[in-house]
Write a protein that holds these residues in place. Structure first.
Motif, mmCIF file in Angstrom:
data_model
loop_
_atom_site.group_PDB
_atom_site.id
_atom_site.type_symbol
_atom_site.label_atom_id
_atom_site.label_comp_id
_atom_site.label_asym_id
_atom_site.label_seq_id
_atom_site.Cartn_x
_atom_site.Cartn_y
_atom_site.Cartn_z
ATOM 1 N N VAL A 30 33.514 -11.590 45.893
ATOM 2 C CA VAL A 30 33.811 -10.171 45.793
ATOM 3 C C VAL A 30 32.553 -9.418 45.394
ATOM 4 N N GLN A 31 31.823 -9.976 44.425
ATOM 5 C CA GLN A 31 30.608 -9.323 43.959
ATOM 6 C C GLN A 31 29.652 -9.103 45.118
ATOM 7 N N ASN A 32 29.494 -10.146 45.902
ATOM 8 C CA ASN A 32 28.658 -10.077 47.076
ATOM 9 C C ASN A 32 29.033 -8.910 47.975
ATOM 10 N N ALA A 33 30.304 -8.799 48.252
ATOM 11 C CA ALA A 33 30.788 -7.727 49.119
ATOM 12 C C ALA A 33 30.537 -6.369 48.460
ATOM 13 N N ILE A 34 30.751 -6.309 47.148
ATOM 14 C CA ILE A 34 30.536 -5.042 46.434
ATOM 15 C C ILE A 34 29.068 -4.623 46.520
ATOM 16 N N ASP A 35 28.175 -5.585 46.328
ATOM 17 C CA ASP A 35 26.735 -5.285 46.416
ATOM 18 C C ASP A 35 26.339 -4.785 47.798
ATOM 19 N N VAL A 36 26.760 -5.529 48.800
ATOM 20 C CA VAL A 36 26.405 -5.140 50.165
ATOM 21 C C VAL A 36 26.986 -3.763 50.486
ATOM 22 N N HIS A 37 28.209 -3.537 50.019
ATOM 23 C CA HIS A 37 28.841 -2.249 50.236
ATOM 24 C C HIS A 37 27.999 -1.118 49.646
ATOM 25 N N MET A 38 27.494 -1.346 48.419
ATOM 26 C CA MET A 38 26.701 -0.324 47.745
ATOM 27 C C MET A 38 25.421 -0.030 48.526
ATOM 28 N N GLN A 39 24.761 -1.105 48.955
ATOM 29 C CA GLN A 39 23.524 -0.920 49.724
ATOM 30 C C GLN A 39 23.774 -0.114 50.997
ATOM 31 N N LEU A 40 24.833 -0.459 51.696
ATOM 32 C CA LEU A 40 25.099 0.223 52.964
ATOM 33 C C LEU A 40 25.521 1.673 52.742
ATOM 34 N N GLU A 41 26.260 1.892 51.669
ATOM 35 C CA GLU A 41 26.651 3.272 51.366
ATOM 36 C C GLU A 41 25.422 4.136 51.150
ATOM 37 N N GLN A 42 24.456 3.580 50.421
ATOM 38 C CA GLN A 42 23.207 4.313 50.217
ATOM 39 C C GLN A 42 22.500 4.553 51.541
ATOM 40 N N TYR A 43 22.410 3.484 52.307
ATOM 41 C CA TYR A 43 21.662 3.555 53.563
ATOM 42 C C TYR A 43 22.248 4.608 54.514
ATOM 43 N N PHE A 44 23.577 4.612 54.644
ATOM 44 C CA PHE A 44 24.213 5.539 55.590
ATOM 45 C C PHE A 44 24.690 6.826 54.928
ATOM 46 N N SER A 45 24.255 7.017 53.693
ATOM 47 C CA SER A 45 24.776 8.121 52.892
ATOM 48 C C SER A 45 24.712 9.468 53.621
ATOM 49 N N GLY A 46 25.827 10.177 53.648
ATOM 50 C CA GLY A 46 25.864 11.494 54.275
ATOM 51 C C GLY A 46 26.041 11.437 55.781
ATOM 52 N N ARG A 47 25.897 10.232 56.370
ATOM 53 C CA ARG A 47 26.042 10.153 57.828
ATOM 54 C C ARG A 47 27.311 9.398 58.228
ATOM 55 N N PHE A 48 27.499 8.231 57.597
ATOM 56 C CA PHE A 48 28.684 7.447 57.934
ATOM 57 C C PHE A 48 29.383 6.958 56.680
ATOM 58 N N SER A 49 30.653 6.747 56.818
ATOM 59 C CA SER A 49 31.433 6.273 55.674
ATOM 60 C C SER A 49 31.588 4.748 55.736
ATOM 61 N N VAL A 50 31.429 4.119 54.581
ATOM 62 C CA VAL A 50 31.497 2.657 54.520
ATOM 63 C C VAL A 50 32.668 2.230 53.634
ATOM 64 N N GLY A 51 33.591 1.494 54.196
ATOM 65 C CA GLY A 51 34.743 1.020 53.424
ATOM 66 C C GLY A 51 34.489 -0.365 52.846
ATOM 67 N N LEU A 52 35.304 -0.723 51.874
ATOM 68 C CA LEU A 52 35.145 -2.033 51.242
ATOM 69 C C LEU A 52 36.491 -2.735 51.143
ATOM 70 N N MET A 53 36.485 -3.981 51.536
ATOM 71 C CA MET A 53 37.734 -4.744 51.529
ATOM 72 C C MET A 53 37.473 -6.138 50.985
ATOM 73 N N HIS A 54 38.254 -6.549 50.008
ATOM 74 C CA HIS A 54 38.157 -7.939 49.558
ATOM 75 C C HIS A 54 39.473 -8.392 48.955
ATOM 76 N N GLY A 55 39.571 -9.661 48.713
ATOM 77 C CA GLY A 55 40.830 -10.269 48.302
ATOM 78 C C GLY A 55 41.354 -9.806 46.955
#
Ligand code: ADP
Ligand code: MG
Length: 689
Positions: free
Chosen positions: A491-516
């Motif tokens: 889960v942590q892994n997914a949370i980290d990657v999610h954060m990075q991508l949110e920053q990267y696409f910030s203001g342009r695309f929305s990034v969702g997060l899903m985990h168990g």
């Protein structure tokens, strides 16, 4: 004569205490290894052999384990490193070869080894430096008798040697009384070694050919017993269990198929015929439907369910996860609501009054199709007239769940569906008692997914590529690895990657997060947002693995792809390529060995799930195939399901033929086989239960 010898006529059935030198302590040690009777002891076969045959060094491969015999040609030289570590080196003349032999941490050997001694050494051969790193040695030449040493699985303080001595005694005691349970004609047909000789050769091999023949016999025997059980089960399922004949309305079914937005593929038509033939027959259907991701199994299931409803029955669809249950409920509702068929969803989150009401309606027959997770096989769930049960992603359900399920309702027909292509070899073992249908054709117009293997240092380029896809209006999945030991890390892994991508696409695309770890409502919400394109990117652990359908998603990036099995990667990859756009899958992987590299490479080369599954099995072995959670795979002691699969098929045919013969059920010579089936709980009183 030993006074404990009570039943000399059949020492096989005596306990191991009968043997000389076997006291209370040994009895307990043996018991821990599953050995109680003499019979258990002689059937306790080695799992491998150490080969101590002399090797000609000119033919030995680098790093191969070799045994050589030679004359000590130099005084042993001893070197110490620190207090405990040492190395002893001697030169050895082995035939034409002058080699160095080193012994680590055995300084006392210096006194035992003398110039001109003949010794036999076993160890690892370094071809480049002409060194043998010795593991064992003995004084004197190779004697021949111990060329192959059987290695047994041991427990506690039991040693290989002690066990071997006991087995020797036991075999002597039982000489001449070991009967061969295999039918004579099969022994003759395949020129199999008889059981007594084969046992002797397995435990005390005198030459490689004997050993090979003995092994061949036991491979066949193991498979034959296993298949006998499977075929008996199958016969039992078919003939003895009263099924129902579902007299579906052919015209209605044809009409239903005509109204689908696409024609069925040939493969879909074929399996439909197979399924409807089973449904119509008074025997109970017990069929496995295999088809790659996207091959169109769901629609096949829908048609079968529809058929059952036209005959006045209810249907059930069982899936492994709630998300999948929800998606199925949604897509089946789309198909069925317009024609007045009621589809309902039962999961663990349907609670209290809502649940009671739902169950009442089900019992009253007001619900035609019930969809759910394993909640569906709970006791409280009663149907009015259940005719057909379909389970999706079958291998996730254990054998016992399959049984419970079959016992629900009035002997419903059962169809198991799986998108994990199961290699033929495993299919006939794990599902040996079932009929199998295969959808081996994709709907027309599907573009194969392009798969690439990339290293993590290419992440920038991958993100740029993702951006291009998103700008074009499409969506992307980013999958983070499953770390089985700890889903926290996961889960942590997914949370980290999610954060990075949110920053990267910030203001342009929305990034969702899903985990168990998300609440199931939240999971559903995220999935819904992604499918409605409110999120353009979905970062997820493998919970999206099965079934999820978002046709607009055209790119999947999988982190640490080397951690997944090929079949699982293929499953994941199947989440894209569901629409009309070209889809891509990027595997981020840094495999550490050749097998890992080969696995990534083959993913980029084929989209055929069956090819991948065979490869996966070959590369990882049957135990790993279904992942760590076991799957009802039988364990064979001698046989190897992958390498000996021809024998497995042959044994299946032989077992099948034998069981169909009337003689099998009354002739005395088949008594041992019948009593085996009884012990396995398949027969009672020598008759099919
Ligand atoms: P599976 O369950 O085998 O992974 P699905 O049943 O979900 O596959 O089918 C994948 C997609 O293909 C769905 O959108 C479905 O509507 C579509 N589909 C199924 N059969 C056909 C067909 N014969 N022709 C065209 N499209 C099809
Ligand atoms: Mg499906």
């Amino acid at each position: 004569m030993d006074s404990r010898l009570i039943n000399k006529a059949n020492p096989l059935k005596e306990t191991v205490q009968l043997l000389k030198g076997v006291g209370e302590e040994t009895v307990q040690q043996l018991e821990a290894m599953g050995i109680v009777l003499i019979e258990d002891l002689i059937n306790y076969l080695p799992y491998r052999y150490d080969d101590f045959r002399l090797k000609d060094l000119s033919e030995a491969a680098h790093e191969e384990r070799v045994t050589i015999e030679g004359r000590v040609h130099s005084e042993p030289a001893l070197q110490f490193f620190g207090k405990k570590k040492s190395r002893l080196t001697v030169r050895l003349l082995a035939g034409p070869h002058a080699v160095k032999v080193t012994f680590f941490n055995q300084p006392y050997l210096k006194k035992q080894l003398n110039l001109n001694d003949i010794i036999t050494v076993t160890g690892k051969w370094d071809r480049h430096r002409q060194i043998v790193t010795a593991q064992t040695y003995k004084l004197g030449p190779q004697q021949g008798v111990e060329e192959f040493t059987p290695v047994y699985p041991l427990k506690g303080s039991m040693t290989n040697r002690t066990l071997q001595k006991m087995i020797k005694q036991a075999l002597q005691l039982c000489k001449g009384i070991i009967i061969d349970p295999l039918p004579e004609e099969l022994i003759v047909q395949y020129r199999l070694m008889n059981r007594q000789a084969a046992l002797e050769a397995m435990h005390f091999p005198s030459n490689p050919e004997d050993m090979k023949q003995a092994r061949r016999r036991f491979v066949y025997e193991e498979f034959f017993y296993f298949q006998l059980k499977m075929q008996a089960l199958r016969k039992f399922e078919r003939e003895q269990s009263k099924g129902i004949s579902i007299k579906y309305n052919k015209d209605d079914v044809t009409g239903f198929i005509k109204r689908l937005p696409f024609p069925l593929t040939k493969a879909q038509q074929r399996v439909m015929d197979e399924i409807f033939t089973d449904m119509l027959s008074p025997n109970r259907m017990n069929r496995l439907l295999q088809g790659d991701v996207g091959s169109g199994k769901t629609v096949v299931a829908a048609i079968a369910l529809y058929g059952a409803i036209t005959a006045g029955y209810q249907g059930a669809l069982m899936v492994p996860t709630e998300i999948l249950a929800e998606q199925h409920a949604e897509s089946l509702n789309e198909l069925f609501a317009p024609i007045g068929i009621t589809v309902a969803l039962l999961t663990s989150s349907v609670k209290g009054k809502k649940r009671t009401l739902l169950l009442e309606k089900l019992k009253a027959g007001e619900i035609n199709i019930m969809i759910g997770t394993h909640a569906l096989i709970q006791d409280e769930v009663d149907f009015q007239q259940l005719g057909l049960v379909i389970t999706d992603e079958q291998h996730r359900f254990g054998v016992n769940q399959r049984r419970v399920l079959r016992e629900k309702g009035e002997n419903p027909d059962v169809l198991f569906m799986t998108a994990t292509p199961i290699p033929r070899t495993l299919a006939i073992t794990v599902f040996g008692e079932m009929d199998v249908s295969i959808i081996d054709e994709m709907p027309a117009g599907r573009k194969p997914i392009e798969t690439y293997w990339a290293k993590e240092n290419m992440l920038d380029r991958i993100l740029a590529f993702m951006e291009k896809e998103l700008v074009a209006g499409r969506q992307a999945y980013v999958i983070c690895p499953l770390i089985e030991e700890s889903d926290k890390l996961d889960v942590q892994n997914a949370i980290d990657v999610h954060m990075q991508l949110e920053q990267y696409f910030s203001g342009r695309f929305s990034v969702g997060l899903m985990h168990g770890r998300l609440h199931s409502d939240d999971k559903e919400a995220v999935m819904k947002q992604f499918s409605e394109n409110k999120h353009q990117v979905l970062v997820s652990t493998t919970v999206v693995e099965v079934g999820v359908n978002v046709p607009n998603a055209s790119l999947m990036v999988i982190y640490d792809a080397e951690r997944f099995g090929l079949s699982q990667l293929h499953q994941l990859r199947g989440r894209v390529g569901r629409g009309s756009d070209q889809s891509y899958c990027i595997l981020l992987a840094e495999p550490k060995n050749e097998v890992g590299k080969e696995r990534m490479k083959i993913m980029t080369e084929t989209n055929d799930g069956f090819v991948l599954s065979e490869k996966d099995l070959e590369l990882r072995g049957p135990g790993d195939f279904f992942g760590r959670k076991q799957s009802g795979l039988p364990e064979f002691r001698v046989a190897d399901m992958v390498h000996d699969y021809r024998a497995l098929e042959v044994a299946r045919d032989d077992a099948h033929k034998l069981i169909e013969r009337l003689e099998f059920w009354n002739d005395a010579r088949f008594e041992p086989l019948r009593s085996y089936l009884m012990e396995e709980g398949i027969l009672s009183g020598g008759k099919l239960d």
